[in-house]
Design an enzyme around this catalytic site. Structure first.
Site, PDB file in Angstrom:
ATOM      1  N   ASP A  16     -72.440 162.861  35.792  1.00 21.05           N
ATOM      2  CA  ASP A  16     -72.497 163.428  37.142  1.00 21.05           C
ATOM      3  C   ASP A  16     -73.731 162.935  37.893  1.00 21.05           C
ATOM      4  O   ASP A  16     -74.775 162.707  37.284  1.00 21.05           O
ATOM      5  CB  ASP A  16     -72.517 164.963  37.030  1.00 21.05           C
ATOM      6  CG  ASP A  16     -72.078 165.635  38.318  1.00 21.05           C
ATOM      7  OD1 ASP A  16     -71.666 164.930  39.266  1.00 21.05           O
ATOM      8  OD2 ASP A  16     -72.154 166.874  38.376  1.00 21.05           O
ATOM      9  N   ARG A  20     -75.046 161.496  44.573  1.00 20.85           N
ATOM     10  CA  ARG A  20     -76.394 161.919  45.007  1.00 20.85           C
ATOM     11  C   ARG A  20     -77.408 160.806  44.819  1.00 20.85           C
ATOM     12  O   ARG A  20     -78.293 160.607  45.650  1.00 20.85           O
ATOM     13  CB  ARG A  20     -76.821 163.174  44.223  1.00 20.85           C
ATOM     14  CG  ARG A  20     -76.314 164.457  44.845  1.00 20.85           C
ATOM     15  CD  ARG A  20     -76.410 165.611  43.890  1.00 20.85           C
ATOM     16  NE  ARG A  20     -75.349 165.552  42.893  1.00 20.85           N
ATOM     17  CZ  ARG A  20     -75.318 166.292  41.790  1.00 20.85           C
ATOM     18  NH1 ARG A  20     -76.314 167.113  41.521  1.00 20.85           N
ATOM     19  NH2 ARG A  20     -74.307 166.202  40.950  1.00 20.85           N
ATOM     20  N   TRP A  21     -77.274 160.064  43.744  1.00 23.88           N
ATOM     21  CA  TRP A  21     -78.186 158.930  43.478  1.00 23.88           C
ATOM     22  C   TRP A  21     -78.111 157.933  44.635  1.00 23.88           C
ATOM     23  O   TRP A  21     -79.134 157.450  45.131  1.00 23.88           O
ATOM     24  CB  TRP A  21     -77.787 158.269  42.160  1.00 23.88           C
ATOM     25  CG  TRP A  21     -78.650 157.138  41.718  1.00 23.88           C
ATOM     26  CD1 TRP A  21     -79.737 157.207  40.903  1.00 23.88           C
ATOM     27  CD2 TRP A  21     -78.481 155.740  42.049  1.00 23.88           C
ATOM     28  NE1 TRP A  21     -80.266 155.941  40.711  1.00 23.88           N
ATOM     29  CE2 TRP A  21     -79.512 155.024  41.401  1.00 23.88           C
ATOM     30  CE3 TRP A  21     -77.561 155.032  42.831  1.00 23.88           C
ATOM     31  CZ2 TRP A  21     -79.651 153.645  41.509  1.00 23.88           C
ATOM     32  CZ3 TRP A  21     -77.699 153.652  42.938  1.00 23.88           C
ATOM     33  CH2 TRP A  21     -78.746 152.976  42.281  1.00 23.88           C
ATOM     34  N   HIS A  33     -71.615 154.564  41.829  1.00 28.80           N
ATOM     35  CA  HIS A  33     -70.690 154.368  40.709  1.00 28.80           C
ATOM     36  C   HIS A  33     -70.960 153.016  40.025  1.00 28.80           C
ATOM     37  O   HIS A  33     -70.881 152.909  38.803  1.00 28.80           O
ATOM     38  CB  HIS A  33     -69.234 154.439  41.194  1.00 28.80           C
ATOM     39  CG  HIS A  33     -68.874 155.766  41.808  1.00 28.80           C
ATOM     40  ND1 HIS A  33     -69.200 156.960  41.220  1.00 28.80           N
ATOM     41  CD2 HIS A  33     -68.223 156.087  42.962  1.00 28.80           C
ATOM     42  CE1 HIS A  33     -68.759 157.962  41.979  1.00 28.80           C
ATOM     43  NE2 HIS A  33     -68.171 157.452  43.038  1.00 28.80           N
ATOM     44  N   TRP A  65     -58.738 162.799  42.681  1.00 30.48           N
ATOM     45  CA  TRP A  65     -57.799 162.198  43.647  1.00 30.48           C
ATOM     46  C   TRP A  65     -58.025 162.752  45.048  1.00 30.48           C
ATOM     47  O   TRP A  65     -57.644 162.133  46.038  1.00 30.48           O
ATOM     48  CB  TRP A  65     -56.343 162.473  43.244  1.00 30.48           C
ATOM     49  CG  TRP A  65     -55.925 161.812  41.977  1.00 30.48           C
ATOM     50  CD1 TRP A  65     -55.705 162.436  40.783  1.00 30.48           C
ATOM     51  CD2 TRP A  65     -55.665 160.412  41.748  1.00 30.48           C
ATOM     52  NE1 TRP A  65     -55.329 161.513  39.824  1.00 30.48           N
ATOM     53  CE2 TRP A  65     -55.296 160.272  40.396  1.00 30.48           C
ATOM     54  CE3 TRP A  65     -55.715 159.270  42.553  1.00 30.48           C
ATOM     55  CZ2 TRP A  65     -54.983 159.048  39.821  1.00 30.48           C
ATOM     56  CZ3 TRP A  65     -55.403 158.046  41.991  1.00 30.48           C
ATOM     57  CH2 TRP A  65     -55.045 157.940  40.646  1.00 30.48           C
ATOM     58  N   LEU A 127     -67.632 152.036  16.740  1.00 34.04           N
ATOM     59  CA  LEU A 127     -67.595 153.258  17.555  1.00 34.04           C
ATOM     60  C   LEU A 127     -66.289 153.277  18.344  1.00 34.04           C
ATOM     61  O   LEU A 127     -65.772 152.207  18.715  1.00 34.04           O
ATOM     62  CB  LEU A 127     -68.790 153.226  18.505  1.00 34.04           C
ATOM     63  CG  LEU A 127     -68.967 154.341  19.523  1.00 34.04           C
ATOM     64  CD1 LEU A 127     -70.463 154.618  19.720  1.00 34.04           C
ATOM     65  CD2 LEU A 127     -68.369 154.012  20.875  1.00 34.04           C
ATOM     66  N   LEU A 191     -68.563 173.064  32.688  1.00 33.18           N
ATOM     67  CA  LEU A 191     -67.703 172.121  31.966  1.00 33.18           C
ATOM     68  C   LEU A 191     -66.674 171.465  32.893  1.00 33.18           C
ATOM     69  O   LEU A 191     -66.130 170.408  32.557  1.00 33.18           O
ATOM     70  CB  LEU A 191     -66.991 172.815  30.803  1.00 33.18           C
ATOM     71  CG  LEU A 191     -67.809 172.953  29.521  1.00 33.18           C
ATOM     72  CD1 LEU A 191     -66.995 173.631  28.436  1.00 33.18           C
ATOM     73  CD2 LEU A 191     -68.286 171.583  29.009  1.00 33.18           C
TER      74      LEU A 191
HETATM   75  C1  FPP Z   1     -69.493 161.691  39.124  1.00 29.51           C
HETATM   76  O1  FPP Z   1     -70.516 161.534  40.087  1.00 29.51           O
HETATM   77  C2  FPP Z   1     -68.983 160.386  38.702  1.00 29.51           C
HETATM   78  C3  FPP Z   1     -67.690 159.955  38.857  1.00 29.51           C
HETATM   79  C4  FPP Z   1     -66.634 160.768  39.492  1.00 29.51           C
HETATM   80  C5  FPP Z   1     -67.281 158.602  38.434  1.00 29.51           C
HETATM   81  C6  FPP Z   1     -67.861 158.149  37.141  1.00 29.51           C
HETATM   82  C7  FPP Z   1     -67.555 156.717  36.942  1.00 29.51           C
HETATM   83  C8  FPP Z   1     -68.438 155.788  36.522  1.00 29.51           C
HETATM   84  C9  FPP Z   1     -69.827 156.071  36.135  1.00 29.51           C
HETATM   85  C10 FPP Z   1     -67.957 154.403  36.331  1.00 29.51           C
HETATM   86  C11 FPP Z   1     -67.638 154.283  34.876  1.00 29.51           C
HETATM   87  C12 FPP Z   1     -66.892 153.097  34.556  1.00 29.51           C
HETATM   88  C13 FPP Z   1     -66.206 152.965  33.390  1.00 29.51           C
HETATM   89  C14 FPP Z   1     -65.565 151.669  33.081  1.00 29.51           C
HETATM   90  C15 FPP Z   1     -66.088 154.070  32.415  1.00 29.51           C
HETATM   91  P1  FPP Z   1     -70.279 162.131  41.540  1.00 29.51           P
HETATM   92  O2  FPP Z   1     -69.663 161.079  42.383  1.00 29.51           O
HETATM   93  O3  FPP Z   1     -69.485 163.401  41.436  1.00 29.51           O
HETATM   94  O4  FPP Z   1     -71.744 162.424  41.972  1.00 29.51           O
HETATM   95  P2  FPP Z   1     -72.256 163.583  42.937  1.00 29.51           P
HETATM   96  O5  FPP Z   1     -71.997 164.879  42.225  1.00 29.51           O
HETATM   97  O6  FPP Z   1     -73.708 163.283  43.073  1.00 29.51           O
HETATM   98  O7  FPP Z   1     -71.507 163.448  44.234  1.00 29.51           O
END
Ligand code: FPP
Length: 237
Positions: A16, A20-21, A33, A65, A127, A191
């Site tokens: 998560d 924000r990052w 992402h 979605w 793994l 969760l």
């Molecule tokens: C949550 O942060 C993150 C996601 C919904 C996407 C996670 C996907 C990746 C890290 C890419 C991974 C790639 C592979 C191949 C596994 P958020 O967008 O909800 O962040 P926020 O809460 O700060 O808005």
């Protein structure tokens, strides 16, 4: 880590804080992402080096979605690109890729990439990397219950025989052990529909760090914290 017995066999991560990052840096959310994929590489390397055997990553929930179409499209593109680009390296490291979640909602192209990555890496011994894609626990449990009900209606199973094992065996996670440690980054302590059945006895760790900043040191801190915990599984020790 000195005591090998204290290494969790299965670590599950809710990644998560990508949005924000990015926002903190005046960037688009998808750039968060992209940076998150680097953290996936680091976490995978750390997990493999420390002797963790299963690493589950919550990459896309059934609720995701509902995000703007451009972000969903960018994520799909990123999954395909990352999986295709990383497969040779994963093969070299002996990492087996598996998926949980309802993949039927993905486009043909995405489904083909996922299936190919699973086939190519099958049998990897270092793994197992389990990607939760279009996953939510309630959806997984509903699909499992439908399948159990279908077998009961077909006379293959009597309702009185339905046990915890019957349910566990009908879940997407049937081939894998339950997670020992669940990590959620970004300081949120929920969760959010992730492995609700499987995490019944898991230890939880909620570091403040945003996922793109999650380092090998953060992974080690999680393992140290886990090693200190006293897991009793409802028993007295
Ligand atoms: C949550 O942060 C993150 C996601 C919904 C996407 C996670 C996907 C990746 C890290 C890419 C991974 C790639 C592979 C191949 C596994 P958020 O967008 O909800 O962040 P926020 O809460 O700060 O808005």
């Amino acid at each position: 880590m000195s005591d090998q017995k204290r290494i969790p066999q299965h670590v599950a991560i809710i990644m998560d804080g990508n949005g924000r990052w990015a926002e903190k840096r005046g960037k688009e959310r998808y750039e968060g992402h992209i940076a998150g994929v680097e953290s996936v590489r680091r976490a995978l390397r750390a997990a493999a080096n420390r002797g963790v055997k299963y690493l589950t990553l919550y990459a896309f929930s059934t609720e995701n979605w509902g995000r703007p179409a451009a972000e969903v499209d960018a994520l799909m593109e990123l999954f395909c690109r990352s999986i295709v680009n990383e497969t040779p390296e994963l093969l070299r490291q002996g990492v087996e890729i598996r998926m949980i979640g309802d993949r039927t909602r993905f486009s043909e192209k995405v489904q083909q990439h996922l299936a190919r990555a699973e086939e190519q890496t099958a049998g990897g011994k270092t793994l197992t990397l389990i990607l939760a894609l279009n996953y939510s626990s309630r959806d997984e449990i509903a699909r499992a219950v439908r399948e159990i009900a279908r077998r009961a209606a077909a006379g293959e199973l009597s309702p009185a025989e339905i046990s915890e094992q019957t349910i566990a065996a009908a879940l997407d996670t049937a081939p894998f052990p339950d997670p020992d440690l669940v990590i959620r980054t970004s300081g949120e302590q929920r969760l959010s529909n992730f492995l609700l059945w499987q995490a019944s006895y898991a230890e939880m760790w909620f570091p403040e760090v945003l996922w793109p900043d999650f380092s090998e040191q953060d992974f080690d801190r999680a393992l140290e914290e886990y090693a200190r915990r006293d897991r009793r599984f409802g028993l007295i020790k």
